[in-house]
Write an enzyme that holds these catalytic residues in place. Structure first.
Site, PDB file in Angstrom:
ATOM      1  N   HIS A  33      69.865  31.645  39.193  1.00 37.74           N
ATOM      2  CA  HIS A  33      70.703  32.384  40.134  1.00 37.74           C
ATOM      3  C   HIS A  33      71.507  33.449  39.401  1.00 37.74           C
ATOM      4  CE1 HIS A  33      74.467  32.603  42.793  1.00 37.74           C
ATOM      5  NE2 HIS A  33      73.523  33.284  43.405  1.00 37.74           N
ATOM      6  N   LEU A  34      72.450  33.036  38.573  1.00 33.08           N
ATOM      7  CA  LEU A  34      73.275  34.010  37.846  1.00 33.08           C
ATOM      8  C   LEU A  34      73.409  33.680  36.363  1.00 33.08           C
ATOM      9  CD1 LEU A  34      76.088  34.804  40.444  1.00 33.08           C
ATOM     10  CD2 LEU A  34      74.152  36.230  39.797  1.00 33.08           C
ATOM     11  N   CYS A  87      78.151  26.242  38.752  1.00 33.28           N
ATOM     12  CA  CYS A  87      78.709  27.550  39.120  1.00 33.28           C
ATOM     13  C   CYS A  87      78.591  27.825  40.617  1.00 33.28           C
ATOM     14  CB  CYS A  87      78.018  28.662  38.344  1.00 33.28           C
ATOM     15  SG  CYS A  87      78.317  28.582  36.575  1.00 33.28           S
ATOM     16  N   HIS A  88      77.399  27.614  41.185  1.00 36.54           N
ATOM     17  CA  HIS A  88      77.192  27.938  42.597  1.00 36.54           C
ATOM     18  C   HIS A  88      76.448  26.849  43.356  1.00 36.54           C
ATOM     19  CE1 HIS A  88      77.776  31.855  40.549  1.00 36.54           C
ATOM     20  NE2 HIS A  88      78.643  31.982  41.526  1.00 36.54           N
ATOM     21  N   GLY A  89      76.245  25.684  42.737  1.00 36.44           N
ATOM     22  CA  GLY A  89      75.722  24.532  43.458  1.00 36.44           C
ATOM     23  C   GLY A  89      74.218  24.434  43.611  1.00 36.44           C
TER      24      GLY A  89
END
Length: 188
Positions: free
Chosen positions: A128-129, A152-154
């Site tokens: 993702h990132l 970080c974002h699940g």
């Protein structure tokens, strides 16, 4: 006859002048070409990888100490890499998942080497990132599917490091690797 001799002289001089000009043009163009090539050599050679980068282009890891169900973190090209020894149960669970139901459809067999399906080697970077997912260290959260969890974002990955839930668009990347013996793997 003196008149004929006088007309021949200017033609010879003009012919010699053309040959000299051709030679000078060829010499100038050749010198410019050699100069251009000599100018490009340092520019091109500075783009070659440095010695420290070449040294990190591959890494060997001894897998003999990794127990079934255990994963370790390593470093490959300055990024984390996860090496996981899947249990027979984890292999069976990964094989039960319908590949067509996955966001990034890949079977466990596509992500491992034939005859070594229990060894899953992936980059430890969320697609993702770029965060580092949890799940490779002892006691870390493994997410809903028993693989990896990106805090970080699940994003949740299964035991085959395939994305199952969350914003990550792709599975964890499998780097190029080969087994040099039964217990040693060369990544890169």
């Amino acid at each position: 006859m003196a008149h004929d001799a006088g007309t021949d002289t200017p033609e010879l001089i003009a012919g010699d002048g053309v040959r000299r000009r051709d030679f000078i043009n060829i010499a100038a163009v050749s010198a410019a070409g050699v100069g251009g090539a000599l100018t490009l050599i340092p520019l091109i050679s500075q783009m070659a990888p440095s010695a420290d980068v070449l040294a990190e282009s591959s890494v060997e890891v001894d897998l003999s100490q990794i127990k079934p169900g255990q994963a370790i973190k390593g470093i490959f090209r300055k990024q984390p890499v996860f090496l996981r020894n899947l249990t027979p149960h984890e292999v069976a669970e990964a094989d039960k998942v319908s590949v067509s139901s996955l966001r990034d459809p890949q079977s466990l067999a596509e992500r491992t080497k034939p005859g070594k399906e229990n060894w899953l080697i992936t980059m430890g970077v969320c697609t993702h990132l770029g965060c580092v997912p949890l799940g490779a260290g002892e006691g870390e959260v493994k997410g809903e599917f028993g693989g990896y969890f990106c805090p970080c974002h699940g994003s949740h990955y299964d035991t085959a490091a395939r994305i199952r839930k969350g914003p990550a668009p792709k599975n964890l990347e499998v780097p190029a690797y080969e087994f040099t013996s039964d217990t040693v793997v060369k990544i890169g």
